[in-house]
Motif scaffolding. Structure first.
Motif, PDB file in Angstrom:
ATOM      1  N   PHE A 211       0.312  -0.961   0.266  1.00  0.00           N
ATOM      2  CA  PHE A 211       0.118   0.065  -0.030  1.00  0.00           C
ATOM      3  C   PHE A 211       0.640   1.555  -0.394  1.00  0.00           C
ATOM      4  CE2 PHE A 211      -2.614  -3.847   1.491  1.00  0.00           C
ATOM      5  CZ  PHE A 211      -3.827  -3.104   0.897  1.00  0.00           C
ATOM      6  N   LEU A 212       2.111   1.022   0.802  1.00  0.00           N
ATOM      7  CA  LEU A 212       2.804   2.273   0.801  1.00  0.00           C
ATOM      8  C   LEU A 212       3.237   2.940  -0.778  1.00  0.00           C
ATOM      9  CD1 LEU A 212       4.446   1.731   4.487  1.00  0.00           C
ATOM     10  CD2 LEU A 212       2.425   3.027   3.706  1.00  0.00           C
ATOM     11  N   ALA A 213       3.614   1.385  -1.277  1.00  0.00           N
ATOM     12  CA  ALA A 213       3.766   1.719  -3.125  1.00  0.00           C
ATOM     13  C   ALA A 213       2.848   2.551  -4.090  1.00  0.00           C
ATOM     14  CB  ALA A 213       4.897   0.706  -3.586  1.00  0.00           C
ATOM     15  N   ARG A 214       2.329   2.442  -3.371  1.00  0.00           N
ATOM     16  CA  ARG A 214       1.216   2.938  -4.508  1.00  0.00           C
ATOM     17  C   ARG A 214       1.390   4.478  -4.999  1.00  0.00           C
ATOM     18  NH1 ARG A 214      -5.286   0.748  -2.621  1.00  0.00           N
ATOM     19  NH2 ARG A 214      -4.924  -1.477  -2.933  1.00  0.00           N
TER      20      ARG A 214
ATOM     21  N   LEU B 231       8.799  -7.985  -3.887  1.00  0.00           N
ATOM     22  CA  LEU B 231       7.993  -8.709  -4.430  1.00  0.00           C
ATOM     23  C   LEU B 231       6.640  -7.802  -4.675  1.00  0.00           C
ATOM     24  CD1 LEU B 231       8.587 -11.774  -5.949  1.00  0.00           C
ATOM     25  CD2 LEU B 231       8.856 -10.094  -6.722  1.00  0.00           C
ATOM     26  N   ARG B 232       6.292  -7.405  -2.691  1.00  0.00           N
ATOM     27  CA  ARG B 232       4.946  -6.982  -2.412  1.00  0.00           C
ATOM     28  C   ARG B 232       4.953  -6.035  -2.782  1.00  0.00           C
ATOM     29  NH1 ARG B 232      -0.217  -7.318  -2.046  1.00  0.00           N
ATOM     30  NH2 ARG B 232      -0.985  -6.433   0.014  1.00  0.00           N
ATOM     31  N   ILE B 233       6.211  -4.791  -3.316  1.00  0.00           N
ATOM     32  CA  ILE B 233       6.152  -3.240  -3.546  1.00  0.00           C
ATOM     33  C   ILE B 233       5.671  -3.385  -4.848  1.00  0.00           C
ATOM     34  CG2 ILE B 233       7.735  -1.300  -4.166  1.00  0.00           C
ATOM     35  CD1 ILE B 233       9.365  -2.048  -1.156  1.00  0.00           C
ATOM     36  N   ILE B 234       6.182  -4.335  -5.853  1.00  0.00           N
ATOM     37  CA  ILE B 234       5.810  -4.264  -7.181  1.00  0.00           C
ATOM     38  C   ILE B 234       4.448  -4.615  -7.468  1.00  0.00           C
ATOM     39  CG2 ILE B 234       6.031  -5.570  -9.708  1.00  0.00           C
ATOM     40  CD1 ILE B 234       9.040  -6.060  -8.595  1.00  0.00           C
ATOM     41  N   GLN B 235       4.009  -5.033  -6.653  1.00  0.00           N
ATOM     42  CA  GLN B 235       2.548  -5.816  -7.013  1.00  0.00           C
ATOM     43  C   GLN B 235       2.045  -4.334  -6.087  1.00  0.00           C
ATOM     44  OE1 GLN B 235       0.915  -8.464  -4.194  1.00  0.00           O
ATOM     45  NE2 GLN B 235       0.267  -9.804  -5.953  1.00  0.00           N
ATOM     46  N   GLY B 236       2.092  -3.300  -4.949  1.00  0.00           N
ATOM     47  CA  GLY B 236       1.588  -2.331  -5.128  1.00  0.00           C
ATOM     48  C   GLY B 236       1.587  -1.019  -5.926  1.00  0.00           C
ATOM     49  N   MET B 237       2.910  -0.932  -6.426  1.00  0.00           N
ATOM     50  CA  MET B 237       2.862   0.039  -6.701  1.00  0.00           C
ATOM     51  C   MET B 237       2.172  -0.469  -8.756  1.00  0.00           C
ATOM     52  SD  MET B 237       7.200   0.543  -7.826  1.00  0.00           S
ATOM     53  CE  MET B 237       6.678   1.667  -9.723  1.00  0.00           C
ATOM     54  N   ALA B 238       1.770  -1.396  -9.000  1.00  0.00           N
ATOM     55  CA  ALA B 238       0.779  -2.118 -10.361  1.00  0.00           C
ATOM     56  C   ALA B 238      -0.952  -1.726  -9.596  1.00  0.00           C
ATOM     57  CB  ALA B 238       1.047  -3.660 -10.313  1.00  0.00           C
TER      58      ALA B 238
END
Length: 448
Positions: free
Chosen positions: A73-76, A130-137
């Protein structure tokens, strides 16, 4: 056969794709991405503490697993800035294809990631990446998915078509929960070794479906018109939004915040709390997510259909007030340790979430000018999602410190109160776009 040229027409009608194609592009694409996102949340609540943090006490491992969940979420907001830039400059269609591929690839990689016993400390670090990549997507996905429907639809149907993008959330949750119910039918040892991986790896089968659907959607007329401006091409969308439209960002973030905090507390924190603290079995707690998804999805459509009659702002405001009032009863019902009352608490909460969520896609998107709309709407969604994403970890900490759900209730109610104020501040939308013609940040254009 679609014509390549046509006489000038009203926005949303020029070479307009069919309603079914628009709806399918929004619903199917976002369902796939949210499925990918939600299986991570479910796995982090049920097994990631044993798989990636086995040497830590159970509570600490759960907190760290939920922290990686919150990192997405922080990567969103970062995803909103990066993909919002390309969405506003290159096009919504190509950007949405990129986010789908990024999300799908990261999800499959999580399913193939070796455990802590194999890689040691590198394993949870790779999981976090990988979770950060998911959040960015996801941060780059939502704005484009909402806009392809909103900007092609005729004015009286914009709220409905904005709601179609929101349906991906409950449908993705249903799909993720059903798959996890299937894999949890086996033994705990099988679940922690290979069973949890199946939902992640299975995502590879869904990616081609989303790609086929999205490649058939064209850019909206307002984007093509805005993109022809040389002045627009020289601007940096995020700088434009932060400089001219920061008040609109505050309103949009506030409006979405109550939705996200309640949503993730009721679908992630409650799952952990009911299972680990109250001792309820996963066979009883996982169906709560199915009920949550059905209730949310139904009321997304209810809110969208009520909006033309009562205005979207009123629907959103009533939903926010409902979340504020229902915060205490919701957690009190969970604390009874009775499955039926747990389901009731979740169902009512998600009804208020769904009604507000269904209308906010259009209302928040149309706060911004076409040339920065992808970036502006995505930032609002991404920042509010970040607030919601850290709520389960924060609530788990508050629960451990206090021994009760009272602080969690106060947190939920406080954010719902802020959402109510923001929804009241949403503009009375007249015609197609809410912003003033010059795109100024005058508060009179936002707050009434």
């Amino acid at each position: 056969m679609r014509q390549r040229t046509a006489p000038a027409s009203a926005p949303g009608t020029e070479s307009a794709p069919s309603a079914s194609r628009l709806a399918s592009a929004q619903i199917i694409g976002t369902t796939i991405e949210w499925y990918d996102f939600f299986i991570y949340g479910t796995a982090s609540a049920l097994v990631f503490n044993q798989v990636f943090f086995p040497e830590l006490p159970s509570l600490v491992g759960t907190l760290l697993a939920l922290a990686t969940f919150g990192a997405g979420f922080l990567a969103r907001p970062l995803g909103a800035i990066v993909f919002g830039h390309f969405g506003d400059r290159v096009g919504r269609k190509r950007t949405l294809v990129a986010t789908l591929l990024l999300m799908g690839g990261a999800t499959v990689a999580v399913g193939l990631l070796p455990s802590y016993e194999v890689l040691g400390a590198a394993s949870p670090l790779l999981l976090l990446l990988l979770r950060i990549i998911q959040g960015m997507a996801v941060g780059g996905e939502w704005g484009g998915a909402a806009l392809i429907g909103i900007k092609h639809a005729e004015p009286r149907r914009k709220t409905l078509f904005g709601a179609f993008a929101q349906l991906g959330s409950p449908l993705g949750l249903v799909l993720a929960t059903v798959v996890f119910l299937a894999v949890t039918a086996g033994s705990d040892a099988w679940l922690q070794s290979w069973g949890w991986r199946i939902p992640f790896v299975a995502s590879v089968l869904l990616i081609p479906v989303g790609l086929v659907i999205r490649r058939k959607i064209q850019e909206s007329p307002d984007f093509r018109a805005a993109n022809r401006s040389a002045a627009t091409a020289r601007r940096l969308p995020v700088a434009e939004v932060l400089r001219k439209d920061w008040r609109r960002i505050l309103v949009g973030v506030g409006a979405f915040s109550g939705v996200f905090v309640t949503y993730y507390l009721l679908t992630t924190f409650t799952l952990v709390y009911a299972t680990d603290t109250l001792g309820m079995s996963t066979s009883l707690t996982l169906p709560a997510n199915l009920i949550a998804a059905v209730s949310e999805g139904l009321f997304v459509l209810v809110g969208a259909f009520l909006a033309p009659r009562f205005t979207a702002r009123r629907v959103a405001t009533v939903s926010a007030a409902g979340l504020l009032v229902w915060a205490w009863p919701a957690f009190a019902l969970v604390d009874t340790e009775r499955a039926g009352l747990l389901y009731l608490g979740v169902a009512v909460s998600m009804a208020f979430v769904g009604a507000g969520y269904g209308v906010l896609a259009t209302e928040v998107s149309l706060l911004f000018r076409p040339e920065v709309r992808y970036t502006g709407a995505s930032l609002c969604y991404g920042i509010a999602g970040s607030i919601g994403g850290i709520a389960p970890s924060l609530s788990t900490y508050l629960l451990d410190r206090s021994g009760s759900t009272t602080p969690v209730t106060v947190l939920t109610a406080g954010v719902a109160a802020a959402m109510t104020v923001a929804c009241v501040a949403l503009p009375h939308r007249r015609g197609d776009d809410a912003p003033s013609p010059a795109g100024t940040s005058d508060t009179s254009a936002v707050v009434h």
